[in-house]
Structure formats: structure tokens, C-alpha cells
Design a protein around this motif. Structure first.
Motif, PDB file in Angstrom:
ATOM      1  N   ASN A 116      48.047  31.120  29.242  1.00  7.31           N
ATOM      2  CA  ASN A 116      46.765  31.148  28.527  1.00  7.31           C
ATOM      3  C   ASN A 116      45.633  30.507  29.318  1.00  7.31           C
ATOM      4  N   SER A 117      45.975  29.803  30.402  1.00 14.32           N
ATOM      5  CA  SER A 117      44.943  29.071  31.125  1.00 14.32           C
ATOM      6  C   SER A 117      44.865  29.419  32.603  1.00 14.32           C
ATOM      7  N   THR A 118      45.683  30.365  33.062  1.00 18.25           N
ATOM      8  CA  THR A 118      45.685  30.665  34.491  1.00 18.25           C
ATOM      9  C   THR A 118      44.707  31.780  34.839  1.00 18.25           C
ATOM     10  N   SER A 119      44.065  31.643  35.979  1.00 13.95           N
ATOM     11  CA  SER A 119      43.277  32.735  36.535  1.00 13.95           C
ATOM     12  C   SER A 119      43.857  33.184  37.868  1.00 13.95           C
ATOM     13  N   THR A 120      44.884  32.474  38.336  1.00 12.74           N
ATOM     14  CA  THR A 120      45.496  32.791  39.623  1.00 12.74           C
ATOM     15  C   THR A 120      46.809  33.533  39.478  1.00 12.74           C
ATOM     16  N   GLY A 166      41.537  39.971  33.012  1.00 12.28           N
ATOM     17  CA  GLY A 166      40.184  40.125  32.495  1.00 12.28           C
ATOM     18  C   GLY A 166      39.215  39.260  33.276  1.00 12.28           C
ATOM     19  N   GLN A 167      38.014  39.071  32.743  1.00 10.30           N
ATOM     20  CA  GLN A 167      36.973  38.305  33.425  1.00 10.30           C
ATOM     21  C   GLN A 167      37.326  36.834  33.573  1.00 10.30           C
ATOM     22  N   THR A 168      38.067  36.305  32.628  1.00  4.26           N
ATOM     23  CA  THR A 168      38.348  34.862  32.630  1.00  4.26           C
ATOM     24  C   THR A 168      39.829  34.539  32.812  1.00  4.26           C
ATOM     25  N   GLY A 169      40.638  35.544  33.063  1.00  6.11           N
ATOM     26  CA  GLY A 169      42.062  35.294  33.231  1.00  6.11           C
ATOM     27  C   GLY A 169      42.883  36.445  32.692  1.00  6.11           C
ATOM     28  N   SER A 171      44.831  38.519  29.987  1.00  2.65           N
ATOM     29  CA  SER A 171      44.775  38.744  28.546  1.00  2.65           C
ATOM     30  C   SER A 171      46.073  39.385  28.074  1.00  2.65           C
TER      31      SER A 171
END
Length: 404
Positions: A116-120, A166-169, A171
Motif C-alpha cells: 500500500n505504500s510502495t512506489s518502487t 498508478g500515479q502514486t504507486g 493500485s
């Protein structure tokens, strides 16, 4: 010019998570699951060393609801050495991983909620057991893969995640079933040696075919060099199968998207003769992604680790580009490096894309920024550590016959 830095941002790397996940997300519109694996495919267990056995704990189709499976609960036997979880047969546009993996006494093997918190696409640095998110319908996790993790006998719970970038990580989005396979290696004493069987696939590059490579001195010397590299951590090459694929795969023009050349190449492993990784020898690996390094990629792995006992998925293989590699010694190093990823090894030192902070593998005995190590992102050496050997030997692909 050192050839290895060209490999620095590939599928099998911290920064290369982008190569497996980010650029591939949303590419293609194939939302139908692909029947990658024969449902009756079971690994050959007859060659396990006395005192060491491989147990299948779970092999079922699992429903997904808005990106998550229900919590799966398993009882893990005594004397467990390691566990592997393989996800396959999912919609090819999805990205998959294991999350919320909790063992006895509430020990978090893979941190709850990390997706829920990763963008990598990587559970790093605050995961006891490092894991990455892989797309193209297949993924895997191996535990323990460092001293901070542990797998104990008793009740284990985990969930499967499937989503898109998505844009922030990432989904959560997958709502179609996936296949989940769980294996446990059980042993009276952790083995200090192991045997790795290997399926080789030839496109005709350098005149090598399934027939000629068996007698070709240069190619056999390459296999001997891999054997020598792995001998330092107690692993030897075992049975090797020689297979041909169409010469149209000599140049892999695309590595991103649901119908990329690389995906189609790895799916050719569906009828692999041996229970071992699949290694494809091509001429070039090309990528239009900024994460892939453009042309001249030396090698690529289908995951860290790759799907275990799941042949024929778009991630079921390792590919090396002979035409981009200068010299037989480097060819052996590239093959050994990518197979190391496929068995669960991260780069000893890695740099995130766009100038991010450097990252290092989770092992205590691999020096930072030491280019003499086989698994360094930009190195050209062949050194391996004791813990790297432990991780590789924990992978179910490595068997444990009585060895002379």
C-alpha cells in the motif's frame, strides 16, 4: 570499457524492479489469464539427499478480490529450511507479490501492508524478508533470504497481491484467480552442497544449437566456468538439457508489454525437460524503456527469484545476449549472475534510478560497492559469499543428491 554496467538497470535488480514492473504496467490490454503451467506438473523429488526432502504444502487456484486474495493459512512442518511461494496463471497485465506473511509468534516475514505504500515495487528497506513485485502474470518469493528473516514450523499466514501501477504507486485491481504453489524444504541439517539442473535453449547464435553446443569446446568451457564460480558456495551443475528455439528469437526487439518478444521467448519453456531454471542464449536484448538501458543489455532474469517449478510463464527464464558480451569469461559471469538472481540473489550493491540513494543486498557478508563480487550491479568479478550460497541452496530448484 567494462561491459557489466550495461546490466545495471535490469529486471533482476533493485532499480531494475522498474524493468520488471513499472514500464510494463498498463502495456497491453490482455486481461485474460493464460494457462501457463500444466496443473499436473509436480517437481521430481526422487533425487533429494537423505535427510532433505521437498514437500508441497499448497497448489490451488486462489480467488482475488480487488487486488488481494483472502488470507491463506498453512501448517509448516518441523525442520523446515525454507519456503517458496510461486504465483502464476494471473492476468498478464497485473503485478504480483506476496504480502502480510506472518509466521509463528507473529513474526512478520514479509511486512503487512507494504504494497500500500510502495512506489518502487520492492519491500525495502523495512522488510525482514526482501521481496519484489513482478508483472506478466507470474512472481515468486523465497524465505528466508537473509539473517533477519526466519521460517519456523507452525502456522503461517499470507496474502497474494495483484495490481497495476498508478500515479502514486501500485493500485490493487486484479479480480481474477491466480495459481499459488507453496513448497517447503525440510532437512535434518542444512545442506552445504547442492546440484542445479539446467535447461538450455539455443537460437543458433554463434553456431550453437542443441546438437553442436554439446561438442563445442568453447561452450563447454563456459559451463565449466559457471561450475567453478558456483563451486565456491558448494553448488555444482547437474543434468543439462539442450533445446532449440526458432532463430527469429535471436534478436529480442521488445521486452515490455503483454506480447513482447521476451515474454514469448520465456513461454517456450513450457515443456522444459528438467526441474531447473531455463537459460536462453540470444544475440541481442533490446529495450525502449529508460530503465532497460536501451540496446546492449547483457542479461535478464525473470525475477528474484524466478517462478519456482512453473515452466512456461512469461517470467520463466533467464536470457543472455551473446552478441553484446565480449569474451567467454564474461559470458560465464553473465550467465552465473543472472542465474543467481533467478535463485534469489539481489545485487550486492545497486543504485536506484534517477540518482536515488544506493541500496545493498540484505546479506551481512557481502561488502558494499565491491566490484569483485559476481552479483554487484556493475562489477566483473566472480566472488561469492557464504550467505549467498545459503540463499541459493535454500531454493527448491537446487537439489541435494549424495555427492562425491
Amino acid at each position: 570499457m567494462n561491459a557489466f554496467p550495461l546490466r545495471a538497470l535490469q529486471v533482476a535488480a533493485i532499480a531494475s524492479v522498474a524493468a520488471v514492473g513499472l514500464p510494463l504496467l498498463g502495456c497491453g490490454s490482455d486481461d485474460e489469464p493464460i494457462p501457463f503451467v500444466d496443473e499436473n506438473q509436480v517437481p521430481n523429488q526422487q533425487n533429494q539427499q537423505e535427510g532433505t526432502e521437498l514437500r508441497e504444502l499448497f497448489d490451488e487456484s486462489v480467488e482475488m478480490n480487488s487486488g488481494f486474495s483472502e488470507t491463506l493459512t498453512l501448517e509448516v512442518p518441523e525442520n523446515v529450511l525454507s519456503m517458496s511461494i510461486t504465483i502464476s496463471e494471473g492476468p498478464i497485465a497485473g503485478n504480483y507479490t506476496v504480502t502480510d506473511w506472518v509466521g509463528p509468534e507473529e513474526f512478520e516475514i514479509i511486512r503487512t501492508g507494504w504494497v500500500n505504500s510502495t512506489s518502487t515495487g520492492i519491500c525495502y528497506p523495512d522488510c525482514n524478508n526482501r521481496v519484489v513485485m513482478i508483472n506478466n502474470g507470474a512472481s515468486a518469493a523465497l524465505a528466508p533470504n537473509n539473517p533477519d528473516s526466519e521460517v519456523e514450523a507452525g502456522t503461517h499466514e499470507f496474502r497474494i497481491f495483484g495490481g497495476v501501477m498508478g500515479q502514486t504507486g501500485f493500485s490493487p485491481s486484479v479480480s481474477q484467480p491466480v495459481r499459488v504453489q507453496v513448497f517447503a524444504k525440510v532437512t535434518d541439517e542444512a545442506p552445504e552442497t547442492g546440484i542445479l539442473d539446467l535447461n538450455l535453449y539455443f537460437t543458433g547464435v554463434n553456431g550453437w544449437t542443441a546438437e553442436t553446443a554439446q561438442e563445442d569446446t568453447s561452450f563447454q568451457n563456459t559451463l565449466d566456468s559457471i561450475d567453478n564460480i558456483y563451486a565456491s558456495v558448494g553448488i555444482s551443475l547437474g543434468e543439462v538439457s539442450y533445446n532449440d528455439v526458432d532463430s527469429s528469437f535471436q534478436v529480442i526487439e521488445s521486452m515490455e508489454g503483454a506480447n513482447s518478444d521476451l515474454n514469448r521467448l520465456f513461454q517456450l519453456s513450457e515443456d522444459a525437460p528438467l526441474d531447473g531454471p531455463n537459460l536462453f542464449i540470444v544475440d541481442e536484448l533490446r529495450s525502449s524503456s529508460p530503465f532497460g538501458g536501451g540496446g546492449g543489455i547483457l542479461g535478464i532474469s525473470g525475477g528474484i527469484p524466478g517462478p519456482i517449478f512453473a515452466h512456461g510463464t512469461p517470467q520463466s527464464g533467464v536470457a543472455v545476449a551473446y552478441g553484446s558480451i565480449q569474451g567467454a569469461a564474461i559470458l560465464a559471469n553473465v550467465m552465473a549472475h543472472e542465474l543467481g538472481h533467478y535463485l534469489g540473489l539481489f545485487h550486492t550493491s545497486e543504485y536506484f534510478a534517477f540518482g536515488g540513494m544506493p541500496g545493498h543486498d540484505p546479506l551481512p557478508d557481502t561488502p558494499e560497492d565491491d566490484t569483485s563480487y559476481l552479483m554487484h550491479a556493475g562489477g566483473s568479478g566472480a566472488n561469492m559469499s557464504e550467505w549467498q550460497g545459503k540463499v541459493m541452496r535454500k531454493n527448491p530448484w537446487v537439489r541435494h543428491d549424495d555427492q562425491e
